[in-house]
Design a protein around this motif. Structure first.
Motif, PDB file in Angstrom:
ATOM      1  N   UNK A  67       5.190  -2.719  -3.134  1.00 34.42           N
ATOM      2  CA  UNK A  67       4.268  -2.260  -2.101  1.00 34.42           C
ATOM      3  C   UNK A  67       3.209  -1.375  -2.754  1.00 34.42           C
ATOM      4  N   UNK A  68       2.004  -1.431  -2.206  1.00 39.62           N
ATOM      5  CA  UNK A  68       0.895  -0.577  -2.639  1.00 39.62           C
ATOM      6  C   UNK A  68       0.563   0.358  -1.487  1.00 39.62           C
ATOM      7  N   UNK A  69       0.438   1.652  -1.792  1.00 39.72           N
ATOM      8  CA  UNK A  69       0.055   2.633  -0.776  1.00 39.72           C
ATOM      9  C   UNK A  69      -1.274   3.250  -1.183  1.00 39.72           C
ATOM     10  N   UNK A  70      -2.259   3.120  -0.317  1.00 37.90           N
ATOM     11  CA  UNK A  70      -3.594   3.674  -0.571  1.00 37.90           C
ATOM     12  C   UNK A  70      -3.672   5.079  -0.010  1.00 37.90           C
ATOM     13  N   UNK A  71      -3.849   6.041  -0.904  1.00 34.60           N
ATOM     14  CA  UNK A  71      -4.100   7.428  -0.509  1.00 34.60           C
ATOM     15  C   UNK A  71      -5.389   7.895  -1.177  1.00 34.60           C
ATOM     16  N   UNK A  72      -6.336   6.974  -1.320  1.00 36.32           N
ATOM     17  CA  UNK A  72      -7.554   7.245  -2.090  1.00 36.32           C
ATOM     18  C   UNK A  72      -8.736   7.664  -1.223  1.00 36.32           C
ATOM     19  N   UNK A  73      -8.459   8.288  -0.087  1.00 32.74           N
ATOM     20  CA  UNK A  73      -9.476   9.001   0.647  1.00 32.74           C
ATOM     21  C   UNK A  73     -10.363   8.163   1.543  1.00 32.74           C
ATOM     22  N   UNK A  74     -11.342   8.856   2.123  1.00 32.29           N
ATOM     23  CA  UNK A  74     -12.207   8.236   3.129  1.00 32.29           C
ATOM     24  C   UNK A  74     -13.117   7.171   2.545  1.00 32.29           C
ATOM     25  N   UNK A  75     -13.308   7.176   1.241  1.00 37.29           N
ATOM     26  CA  UNK A  75     -14.095   6.131   0.586  1.00 37.29           C
ATOM     27  C   UNK A  75     -13.167   5.158  -0.144  1.00 37.29           C
TER      28      UNK A  75
END
Length: 439
Positions: A159-167
């Motif tokens: 699984x990939x979790x995106x926590x890379x912000x509003x952009x």
């Protein structure tokens, strides 16, 4: 081909907390952070009571309290011709969670990174920028990245979790577009010196409102972190006035700080934030989950964005760890996280939208130069509201507790303790013996 259990993209508070929690469950987890270090100024620097309690549950409280920090005790609004009106007093909350900690975010992130590094299944890769998703059929199976020296690579994951912000690059790669809500202001962050006579352990926030502008001062150990608010879209006009013009704006709003505005040496000392309030309609696709600002960008109103993102990370860890240990993460597992965290997000963003409409919009349009009379009346005459507001800010709706598998006693000399048994499900109600009070 590199392979791990979970790839977390973004080494901010949500990403580092998720990495720590999953590693304590025994999950192989890799965090990719595009910068070479955490040292970036004027990021959200508040650690709320819900997060402090979580840190205590993880057995890291003593170490956290040794970090340089000040304590935010209240939020007050100045009133012409009279004493300030206190909108919220955190001292009214039960100790030891009766304050908001103020500290540079890089100290907090290094603290989480050091704790996670104790876990053998954790890996942090600085200077690794995720550029796109790897797919196999209809499922996300990993990410492509580029290092600081220009080299590229891939990591496959369950699984990939995106926590890379509003952009977020990953949510864009997934074709996930947020719904945006109007925001009447942008913010320019900067520092002013704080005199020795003004220093102390207790910190406060004192906003000042003018017509078409506002100024916030957050007390730090030896400086004020200042936030200047002006109507959205005025950055070019403000910068065209030059540094002298900006200094005059600050001095007019806070004459007591006029003796130190020369500390703003140039416009390079201003850090502009394009304030956004938005939320994804769907936080996941098969193999990818977005949390934190990647799922719901928050306004700085209330300063709750970091802590909401950390609560997302806790829920994600508790829901996903069992599936990751099995090596089979389904869309249903990802949907559990979204269901659990969507309602708290909607509540907080609704409150922020009301604040924008009632407080900030009239100020930014110049129709009012101070706090609404109804707000001052409520603060003065309805003490129950003064007790509810600090609790809402400090803990938020549905605060999360540390999963059982991630809890530790306070660190003691000797070998690192082994993880507790892993919960086998994602509880939407508290498991037996597991406290879920709101504070």
């Amino acid at each position: 081909m590199e392979k791990t259990g979970c790839v977390v993209v973004g080494g901010g508070p949500a990403g580092m907390m998720l990495g720590l929690l999953l590693a304590r469950a025994g999950v192989q987890v890799t965090v990719l952070e595009k910068h070479d270090d955490f040292f970036r100024d004027f990021r959200g620097d508040t650690v709320h009571a819900s997060t402090i309690r979580l840190i205590d549950e993880l057995g890291l409280g003593e170490e956290f309290r040794r970090l340089p920090q000040s304590r935010l005790s209240n939020v007050s609004i100045p009133v012409p011709g009279g004493p300030p009106v206190t909108m919220g007093n955190f001292d009214s909350l039960p100790p030891p969670y009766n304050y908001v900690a103020m500290m540079p975010q890089w100290d907090f992130l290094n603290f989480l990174a050091d704790a996670a590094a104790q876990e053998p299944s954790f890996s942090l890769r600085m200077g690794h920028k995720a550029t796109s998703l790897v797919r196999n059929g209809g499922r996300v199976t990993g990410v492509r990245y580029r290092t600081a020296d220009g080299a590229g690579g891939e990591i496959r994951a369950d699984v990939v979790v995106a926590t890379d912000g509003r952009h977020s690059a990953l949510r864009a790669s997934a074709g996930l577009a947020p719904k945006e809500y109007p925001v009447p202001f942008d913010t320019w962050w900067f520092r002013l010196p704080r005199l020795a006579s003004e220093r102390g352990e207790i910190a406060g926030i004192m906003p000042v409102f003018g017509r078409g502008e506002a100024l916030l001062a957050l007390n730090r150990t030896d400086y004020f972190q200042m936030g200047y608010l002006a109507p959205k879209g005025t950055d070019a006009r403000i910068r065209a006035e030059g540094v002298e013009g900006f200094r005059r704006r600050v001095a007019a709003l806070r004459p007591d700080l006029a003796d130190r505005v020369d500390a703003i040496a140039s416009l390079e000392d201003l850090h502009w934030l394009d304030v956004r309030l938005e939320r994804l309609r769907h936080w996941h696709i098969n193999g990818l989950l977005c949390i934190g600002d990647a799922a719901h960008a928050m306004s700085p109103a209330g300063g709750v964005g970091i802590n909401l993102a950390i609560q997302d990370a806790v829920a994600a860890a508790e829901c996903l760890a069992p599936a990751l240990l099995r090596g089979q993460v389904s869309r249903a597992d990802l949907a559990k996280v979204e269901r659990r965290r969507r309602t708290p997000t909607v509540i907080v963003q609704t409150v922020q939208r009301v604040m924008h409409r009632l407080l900030f919009e009239p100020i930014m349009t110049g129709t009012r130069a101070g706090a609404p009379a109804i707000m001052l009346f409520v603060a003065r005459h309805l003490p129950a509201v003064g007790r509810v507001l600090p609790r809402f800010v400090a803990f938020g709706p549905r605060p999360e507790h540390a999963p059982a598998f991630a809890r530790r006693a306070e660190a003691r000399p000797g070998p690192h303790p082994s993880p507790r048994p892993l919960l086998r499900r994602c509880p939407l109600a508290a498991p037996k013996g597991h406290l879920r009070s709101n504070g």
